[in-house]
Enzyme design. Sequence first.
Site, PDB file in Angstrom:
ATOM      1  N   CYS A   1      20.351  85.511  18.841  1.00  0.00           N
ATOM      2  CA  CYS A   1      21.729  85.026  18.975  1.00  0.00           C
ATOM      3  C   CYS A   1      22.272  85.372  20.352  1.00  0.00           C
ATOM      4  O   CYS A   1      23.137  84.681  20.885  1.00  0.00           O
ATOM      5  CB  CYS A   1      22.606  85.632  17.892  1.00  0.00           C
ATOM      6  SG  CYS A   1      22.155  85.050  16.252  1.00  0.00           S
TER       7      CYS A   1
ATOM      8  N   CYS B   1       8.604  71.565  17.262  1.00  0.00           N
ATOM      9  CA  CYS B   1       9.051  72.286  16.066  1.00  0.00           C
ATOM     10  C   CYS B   1      10.503  71.888  15.823  1.00  0.00           C
ATOM     11  O   CYS B   1      10.983  70.915  16.377  1.00  0.00           O
ATOM     12  CB  CYS B   1       8.891  73.797  16.222  1.00  0.00           C
ATOM     13  SG  CYS B   1      10.000  74.518  17.441  1.00  0.00           S
TER      14      CYS B   1
END
Length: 371
Positions: A188, A330
């Site tokens: 994050c 992905c």
Amino acid sequence: MSLAGRLDPRRYSRHLLIPEVGLAGQEKLEHARVLVIGAGGLGSPALAYLAAAGVGRIVVIDDDAVDVTNLQRQILYDTADVGALKAHRAAERLRALNPQIAIDALAKRFDAANARELVRLVDVVVDGSDTFSTRYLVNDACYLEDKPDVHGSIFRFDGQVSIYGAGGGPCYRCLYPEPPPEELVPSCSEGGVLGVLAGIVGSLQAAEAIKLILGIGAPLTGRLLLVDALDMRFREVRIARDPACPLCGEAPTIFDVGSVPERAAPRATVPELDLDGLDAALEGGARLLDVREPHERALGDVPGAVAIPATVLEARMHELDSAKTYVVACRVGTKSRWAAERLKEAGFGRVYHLRDGLLALAARDAAFDLF
Ligand SMILES: [Zn+2]
């Protein structure tokens, strides 16, 4: 600390009114012990709701200090708390919220030396950590001590919640046999996260922990709840135990904590393609290699792609043709970079990586829906 007989009916009246909770349930909460690992984005709301709910003993472990960048989502802290130890500050806030419960604040790391003992002492574990190594450690300690690991993770707009460890469902290693190298997984702090998503996912973890204590409802064991805060969609994927899991499988090789799968360090550089580059490559005969895990692929298949999950890529590389061109993709464009580098190292000459992943493709092509 025993508080038996001192349960304040006014404080918990809105619980006492629910038939599934009632006085008996509130007493279960009062006698319950929950360990919360990490007092950050997920830990903040989870801790607040567990304390408000009257969980009798809460152990919080976090070795970090409050940073100004935490305040966007870590709602236990004020601006004046910057620099203070999170565990200590969190305990003060929770004691102020509910002085009738006991809070143990541990301003240290949850590590292999203390993991099993801490887990053994509680009924439920809430994992609010943000590194792969800690997640494996929590998972392993919970499985070995037969305690539920209420797991949550967040990144940008995406969140996940499930219960590993006890309960007969799969463990974290069943889903993620090996971690991608941490430098290739933006945390994050690098990739960002919507602050309120931490509140949503941390609250879901608290709800699961409270239900486990009360023994009511259907826990998320064997189910992975996926939260997409951007389109505000919740989806659930059934997850099964992997018979080959080194921890909970048929022939386990892990019997204690401390084993974190290692990944190779050397990295080859792989050129990146945007969507136009992808179109041109496919036109030229390249194949799209989808390295998402099966539970991610359940959210939307890519027509014509070769699918090999990143976690088993090395074992299944022989299925690919090193003379061909591959564009590796992905979901968000992190694991794919790692996977493309592994192919390059293995001698694949023409390997590309799709920038921003299949989510970018889904955003452009209406025909391709990806949750
Ligand atoms: Zn497992």
